[in-house]
Enzyme design. Structure first.
Site, PDB file in Angstrom:
ATOM      1  N   PRO A 113       0.828  -1.209   0.000  1.00 17.62           N
ATOM      2  CA  PRO A 113       0.000   0.000   0.000  1.00 17.62           C
ATOM      3  C   PRO A 113       0.862   1.260   0.000  1.00 17.62           C
ATOM      4  O   PRO A 113       2.032   1.224   0.373  1.00 17.62           O
ATOM      5  CB  PRO A 113      -0.757  -0.124   1.323  1.00 17.62           C
ATOM      6  CG  PRO A 113       0.195  -0.838   2.217  1.00 17.62           C
ATOM      7  CD  PRO A 113       0.995  -1.768   1.353  1.00 17.62           C
ATOM      8  N   CYS A 247      -4.183   1.675   9.045  1.00 14.93           N
ATOM      9  CA  CYS A 247      -5.609   1.325   8.887  1.00 14.93           C
ATOM     10  C   CYS A 247      -6.261   0.980  10.222  1.00 14.93           C
ATOM     11  O   CYS A 247      -7.481   1.012  10.354  1.00 14.93           O
ATOM     12  CB  CYS A 247      -5.756   0.154   7.918  1.00 14.93           C
ATOM     13  SG  CYS A 247      -4.737  -1.265   8.342  1.00 14.93           S
TER      14      CYS A 247
END
Lengths: 486, 109
Positions: A113, A247
């Site tokens: 990511p 996250c």
């Protein structure tokens, strides 16, 4: 029809990886562990330069915090997996007669990511190599340079330590077609996908086994017995870390009304700025893409002051966190969803039951299976909260970002890939680590189940008028354990 | 490491390996075999419908690196379809070829 160039590239990468896998499978635990140690040390040595590069290239986060992420991804991950058996016989039980033997999976495609580029690269390389799997790194398009550099540093170290050639490869350009070709390639053993829902869906649909992640929408519940200064400090540590790019960071605070005034004061004291209703509206306009309902990527990893400025909000100097009071949860309240920046939705609820319901709503609004957080000194409340949350991790009295990653404030396996289970459309809720990347075969010596043998040869089995209860009773009555020596 | 013997009558190049075929050994073997193939090509034109066959004898081998697997592939491609085989492999070595997806293509026995 696949572009022939893309097919050639994918074939070449996987051919190399397959050869590396074949060589790697022959290495001993000692040889493997030497490689893993050298890779850890190389990553550690470059933790700062890689962090700065990641920040410059992606324009997201804070380099010092990224350096800490790199430290976790190398030192803590290494120490977590160092003594694990991942080669050959990993367990042997004379009583049950079962020997477990570890086998590598084979080539792994690791999707990285933009939020945690270099740390996720080094983390995935370490756990893949510990399990003797070659790995191909597929970076996010905005982090090609720093990911490539991290991968190369790890690869050179691995080679120096005797790892097979091509045990680490990395893509130097992004191409959706190439990624898809790799994902579905017959020689690929696993897709390890850390990214958005679309990517994870593609991984699971590819036909290759996949381990993916889910999105988070972490509620942090301040139950009335919470130590408020401690809770607020923890939340600030977590939510401002790397400008909120993890996250597992908190997305919404849910506080009981009894302790709300003190909580609010404490947030303000520590640099939190509570938005007025017009300011909430201004932030809503830019925080979310109103077509997709997802967060605006331009805000990801930006400081609270930058976010406020972009929204036209005159926050005081030194603002570290924006708090947006909200009434309800849902698409009509855009700030009730995930925003990877120092922005928190703020809910006040009259009692435990009402607070729990709001936490459930938040959990189910785009965060199923990820993480939930509670600050409380009431063990029964903690248990009840934990039972009701659909989360792979429920962190207690802990900063959520660091808590979910593990190894810093708890004993969870250290990981940058957090499974979200069925609710998150993942195969597991675990913190993915090296043991997730081996296949275990079980050698089973004969150990007769004498109870079974006695029952299976009894006439009663073939007489349906003999009830289930009687059979169960007969089975339990038979002498001997269920796994006797032969 | 490797000893090569060419039978001009049957047009078979037999390469007998020994020791551990790690990356440096594979590189050294590659040079030797390349030299042998050059000699054969220039001194003994490969005549006849079937051409040159190459056999790698792996009886003395217990470890093969990816570099050696690549050498097998290179030589197999040069020899042509069906003209390369790897003989006398141990079960462990055969498994390595299988893991690499090469056991059938390279006729590993």
């Amino acid at each position: 029809m696949l572009n022939p160039d893309i097919k050639t590239k994918a074939d070449d990468l996987l051919e190399r990886a397959a050869l590396a896998a074949a060589e790697f499978a022959q290495l001993s635990q000692e040889e493997t562990d030497r490689i893993v140690r050298e890779v850890c040390l190389a990553g550690l040595a470059n933790r700062v330069s890689l962090a700065k590069l990641a920040c410059e290239e992606t324009g997201k986060g804070i380099w010092r915090d990224k350096a800490l992420k790199n430290l976790v991804a190398t030192l803590l991950v290494y120490r977590d997996i160092r003594d694990e058996k991942t080669v050959g016989v990993i367990s042997e039980d004379e009583a049950t007669g079962v020997i477990e033997i570890a086998q590598p999976l084979g080539p792994i495609l690791a999707v990285i990511p933009v939020t945690n580029p270099t740390s996720t690269v080094m983390f995935k390389i370490l756990i893949a190599l510990k399990a003797r799997n070659p790995i191909i790194i597929s970076p996010h398009g905005s982090a090609l340079g720093c990911c490539g550099q991290a991968a190369e540093i790890c690869y050179r170290a691995a080679l120096r330590a005797g790892a097979p050639e091509d045990c680490v490869q990395w893509l130097t350009e992004t191409s959706r077609d190439l990624t898809h070709a790799l994902m579905g390639h017959e020689k690929l053993s696993l897709v390890l996908a850390t990214g958005g829902p679309g990517l994870v869906r593609a991984a699971y649909s590819s036909g290759t086994p996949a381990i993916g992640v889910g999105s988070g929408n972490v509620p942090v519940y301040l139950e009335k017995t919470a130590d408020i200064p401690f809770a607020v400090t923890s939340i600030m540590i977590s939510k401002t870390f790397d400008n909120g790019t993890i996250c597992a960071s908190e997305q919404a605070v849910v506080v009981e009304s009894e302790i709300e005034p003190e909580t609010r004061r404490e947030f303000q004291r520590q640099g939190g700025y509570f938005l007025s209703p017009p300011e909430v509206a201004a932030l809503e306009k830019i925080a979310i893409n109103h077509k997709t309902g997802l967060m605006n990527p331009a805000l990801v990893g930006q400081s609270a002051e930058t976010v406020a400025r972009k929204a036209g909000i005159p926050s005081p100097a030194g603002t570290r966190l924006l708090l947006a009071p909200q009434e309800k949860v849902g698409p009509e309240f855009p700030l009730s969803g995930e925003i990877l920046a120092p922005v928190l939705a703020y809910y006040v609820r009259e009692d435990f039951a009402a607070a729990l319901k709001t936490c459930i709503e938040l959990n189910y609004r785009g965060g199923i299976g990820h993480t939930a957080s509670i600050f409380s000194r009431d063990e029964s409340r903690i248990r009840e909260f934990a039972e009701l949350m659909n989360a792979g991790r429920v962190v207690v009295n802990t900063p959520s970002s660091q808590g979910a990653v593990g190894g810093m404030f708890n004993t969870l396996k250290v990981s940058f890939t957090l499974g979200c289970g069925a609710g998150g459309k993942n195969i597991t809720t675990e913190n993915i680590s090296a043991r997730s990347l081996i296949n275990v075969k079980r050698v089973c010596r004969r150990r007769d189940n004498r109870k079974w043998l006695a029952l299976a040869t009894a006439d009663d089995v073939f007489n349906e008028s003999v009830t289930g209860e009687i059979l169960l009773e007969q089975y339990d009555r038979e002498p001997g354990g269920e796994a006797n020596h032969g | 490491m490797v000893e090569c013997r060419f039978d001009a009558g049957s047009l078979v190049l037999n390469c007998v390996f020994s020791g551990r075929l790690d990356a440096p050994s594979a590189a050294a073997a590659s040079e030797i075999i390349a030299g042998e193939l050059e000699k054969i090509a220039s001194a003994a034109p490969v005549a006849g419908p079937d051409g040159l066959s190459v056999i790698f004898d792996l009886a003395g081998i217990d470890y093969v690196s990816s570099a050696f697997l690549r050498l097998c592939l290179t030589v197999a491609r040069r020899a042509g379809k069906g003209k390369f085989s790897a003989a006398n492999s141990s079960p462990a070595v055969k498994k390595v070829f299988s893991m690499a997806g090469l056991d059938r293509a390279l006729q590993v026995d």
